[in-house]
Write an enzyme that holds these catalytic residues in place. Structure first.
Site, PDB file in Angstrom:
ATOM      1  N   ARG A  46       0.986  -1.086  -0.175  1.00  0.00           N
ATOM      2  CA  ARG A  46      -0.065   0.074   0.080  1.00  0.00           C
ATOM      3  C   ARG A  46       0.842   1.298  -0.308  1.00  0.00           C
ATOM      4  O   ARG A  46       0.561   2.400  -0.607  1.00  0.00           O
ATOM      5  CB  ARG A  46      -0.838   0.044   1.174  1.00  0.00           C
ATOM      6  CG  ARG A  46      -1.812   1.156   1.273  1.00  0.00           C
ATOM      7  CD  ARG A  46      -3.247   1.019   2.042  1.00  0.00           C
ATOM      8  NE  ARG A  46      -2.756   0.361   3.352  1.00  0.00           N
ATOM      9  CZ  ARG A  46      -2.366   0.915   4.418  1.00  0.00           C
ATOM     10  NH1 ARG A  46      -1.889   2.147   4.409  1.00  0.00           N
ATOM     11  NH2 ARG A  46      -2.353   0.147   5.682  1.00  0.00           N
ATOM     12  N   TYR A  99     -15.665  17.109 -15.815  1.00  0.00           N
ATOM     13  CA  TYR A  99     -16.142  15.826 -15.898  1.00  0.00           C
ATOM     14  C   TYR A  99     -17.189  15.354 -15.115  1.00  0.00           C
ATOM     15  O   TYR A  99     -17.357  15.638 -14.010  1.00  0.00           O
ATOM     16  CB  TYR A  99     -15.022  14.862 -15.688  1.00  0.00           C
ATOM     17  CG  TYR A  99     -15.189  13.346 -15.694  1.00  0.00           C
ATOM     18  CD1 TYR A  99     -15.695  12.728 -16.590  1.00  0.00           C
ATOM     19  CD2 TYR A  99     -14.989  12.625 -14.497  1.00  0.00           C
ATOM     20  CE1 TYR A  99     -16.172  11.364 -16.645  1.00  0.00           C
ATOM     21  CE2 TYR A  99     -15.538  11.328 -14.413  1.00  0.00           C
ATOM     22  CZ  TYR A  99     -15.860  10.774 -15.406  1.00  0.00           C
ATOM     23  OH  TYR A  99     -16.416   9.267 -15.495  1.00  0.00           O
ATOM     24  N   ASP A 172      -7.013  18.636 -14.624  1.00  0.00           N
ATOM     25  CA  ASP A 172      -7.606  17.437 -15.069  1.00  0.00           C
ATOM     26  C   ASP A 172      -6.767  17.344 -16.600  1.00  0.00           C
ATOM     27  O   ASP A 172      -7.141  17.917 -17.435  1.00  0.00           O
ATOM     28  CB  ASP A 172      -8.766  17.018 -15.303  1.00  0.00           C
ATOM     29  CG  ASP A 172      -9.246  15.801 -15.601  1.00  0.00           C
ATOM     30  OD1 ASP A 172      -8.442  15.053 -16.496  1.00  0.00           O
ATOM     31  OD2 ASP A 172     -10.154  15.365 -15.214  1.00  0.00           O
ATOM     32  N   LYS A 197      -7.401   6.338 -19.723  1.00  0.00           N
ATOM     33  CA  LYS A 197      -7.619   6.659 -21.104  1.00  0.00           C
ATOM     34  C   LYS A 197      -6.300   6.659 -22.025  1.00  0.00           C
ATOM     35  O   LYS A 197      -5.793   5.695 -22.334  1.00  0.00           O
ATOM     36  CB  LYS A 197      -8.107   8.106 -21.051  1.00  0.00           C
ATOM     37  CG  LYS A 197      -9.394   8.459 -20.116  1.00  0.00           C
ATOM     38  CD  LYS A 197     -10.507   7.611 -20.435  1.00  0.00           C
ATOM     39  CE  LYS A 197     -11.730   7.899 -19.685  1.00  0.00           C
ATOM     40  NZ  LYS A 197     -11.835   7.704 -18.510  1.00  0.00           N
TER      41      LYS A 197
HETATM   42  C1  LIG Z   1     -11.617  13.682 -18.021  1.00  0.00           C
HETATM   43  C2  LIG Z   1     -11.958  12.871 -16.993  1.00  0.00           C
HETATM   44  N1  LIG Z   1     -11.489  13.080 -15.728  1.00  0.00           N
HETATM   45  C3  LIG Z   1     -11.751  11.955 -15.064  1.00  0.00           C
HETATM   46  C4  LIG Z   1     -12.274  10.646 -15.297  1.00  0.00           C
HETATM   47  C5  LIG Z   1     -12.459   9.635 -14.224  1.00  0.00           C
HETATM   48  O1  LIG Z   1     -11.619   8.632 -14.544  1.00  0.00           O
HETATM   49  P1  LIG Z   1     -11.710   7.013 -14.207  1.00  0.00           P
HETATM   50  O2  LIG Z   1     -13.147   6.625 -14.888  1.00  0.00           O
HETATM   51  O3  LIG Z   1     -10.604   6.373 -14.550  1.00  0.00           O
HETATM   52  O4  LIG Z   1     -12.129   6.685 -12.590  1.00  0.00           O
HETATM   53  C6  LIG Z   1     -12.763  10.446 -16.600  1.00  0.00           C
HETATM   54  C7  LIG Z   1     -13.103   9.110 -17.047  1.00  0.00           C
HETATM   55  O5  LIG Z   1     -13.990   9.171 -17.916  1.00  0.00           O
HETATM   56  C8  LIG Z   1     -12.628  11.653 -17.502  1.00  0.00           C
HETATM   57  O6  LIG Z   1     -12.733  11.448 -18.928  1.00  0.00           O
END
Ligand SMILES: Cc1ncc(COP(=O)(O)O)c(C=O)c1O
Length: 384
Positions: A46, A99, A172, A197
């Site tokens: 961890r 998001y 992000d 992604k």
């Molecule tokens: C721009 C963005 N930020 C955060 C996330 C969240 O990530 P995760 O789905 O890997 O938890 C996503 C997922 O689609 C995303 O497109």
């Protein structure tokens, strides 16, 4: 080292791993001490793991930060950042077109834990200063290009203002990846990626990655990660390390294909508007040219027929592209934001953000561009 080289060679020394060319997968929960207090580099999974460490160091190097951390999903990473830098009574100012999952976490969890959540259209810089004066936020949270309409914020200008008012800036960087945009060099304090992604790139891992600019702040986030425990497993780390080695070539193909598809979509009779920062018609094209080295692989459209039925007709007519709630893999995908990523938002919020029923988002993959276009074109023809 230049980016493509750094993605392959930085942060890993084969001499430390029996000359293994690829970082070995240390599928271990613990490491043995020979005596009390022995200063060994790894003790408990961890806290740290050698495979995870190579990945974390690689992404930190690519994002020009002091430390990286890998999480079990993107949302686990965002949650860890917010827990580490916000406390009850604090305010977070977040981009309005954040998001969908991050919006849900703020409105359904953090807002009930005494955090004041303020959403703002930060694509208009003038909106920011009055909010900074009024709320004295602990954190400003940015996403650029945003999902799904690819809106941009002026990163350097927002950071300069936010810092004047004592706020940290979190970012992000999922859509751009460090290959196209390195926000720490523009003033950002904390970078986040849904590595699910582009960093992974093959749609087979869930992961979040956080990179922090300042070492003291990195320690705070790291401690929160250790205490809350949403770490990424060694196998997933090895997959994403492999993905990162080809990030530069994949991104080059993603964005070359996306540019061609975006241009052709502007001519399609079923399409009312195309959103892609690489189009001269995009509202933030000039800013994109200034702060990004390419425009990414995501293209969105408004259909002329602005209905869920029309969107569904297109989705059902596709032969090669699949509908799935993600992006950034080698395969092209289609997404209906109103019913997928942004389904947690009320109709009013969706309307204010332009999340229409006739909005479709394409994640343009690295297949032959003529095959991608053939499929999209014939599917759109069904509603032309
Ligand atoms: C721009 C963005 N930020 C955060 C996330 C969240 O990530 P995760 O789905 O890997 O938890 C996503 C997922 O689609 C995303 O497109």
């Amino acid at each position: 080292m230049k980016f493509a080289t750094e993605a392959i060679h930085s942060s890993y020394n084969p001499d430390e791993h029996n000359r293994a060319i690829m970082p070995p997968i240390y599928q271990n929960s613990m490491f043995a001490l020979k005596e009390i207090g022995e200063p060994i580099p790894y003790r408990y999974g961890r806290v740290s793991n050698p495979t995870r460490q190579v990945l974390e160091d690689t992404v930190a190097a690519l994002e020009k930060g002091s430390a990286g951390m890998a999480f079990a999903s993107g949302m686990a990473g965002i949650d860890c950042i917010w827990r580490a830098v916000l406390k009850p009574g604090d305010t977070i100012i977040a981009v309005a077109d954040i998001y969908g999952g991050a919006y849900d976490l703020l409105t359904e969890v953090y807002a009930h834990w005494g955090i004041k959540v303020v959403f703002a259209d930060l694509t208009v810089l003038a909106n920011l200063e009055p909010l900074l004066q009024e709320h004295k936020p602990a954190l400003v949270w940015l996403e650029s290009p945003s999902n799904p309409l690819l809106r941009l914020v002026d990163i350097e200008a927002v950071c300069t203002l936010a810092h004047q008012y004592g706020a940290l800036v979190g970012f992000d960087n999922t859509f751009a990846t460090p290959y196209l945009q390195q926000p720490i060099s523009m003033g950002v304090d904390i970078i986040f990626h849904s590595a699910t992604k582009y960093l992974c790139g093959h749609s087979d891992v869930m992961m979040g990655i956080v990179v922090v600019k300042d070492a003291a702040l990195a320690k705070r986030v790291r401690n929160m990660q250790i205490m809350t425990g949403a770490i990424s497993g060694p196998m997933d780390c090895a997959f994403v390390l492999r993905g990162i080695k080809t990030l530069a070539v994949r991104m080059d193909r993603h964005l070359a294909n996306a540019q061609i598809i975006a241009e052709r979509l502007t001519e399609h009779p079923a399409v009312a508007q195309v959103f892609y920062p690489g189009l001269a018609s995009h509202e933030h094209h000039e800013l994109a040219k200034r702060q990004m080295s390419g425009f990414g692989g995501v293209v969105s459209v408004y259909l002329k027929q602005d209905t869920r039925e029309a969107a569904n007709t297109v989705i059902k007519a596709l032969d090669m592209l699949l509908m799935a709630p993600s992006l950034g893999g080698v395969e092209s995908l289609i997404n209906h934001s109103a019913s997928q990523s942004h389904s947690g938002m009320s109709r009013e919020v969706k309307d204010s953000l332009g999340i229409r029923e006739g909005l479709l988002r394409f994640s343009i993959g690295i297949e032959d561009v003529e095959d991608i276009w053939h499929d999209i074109n014939q599917a759109l023809n069904t509603v032309a």
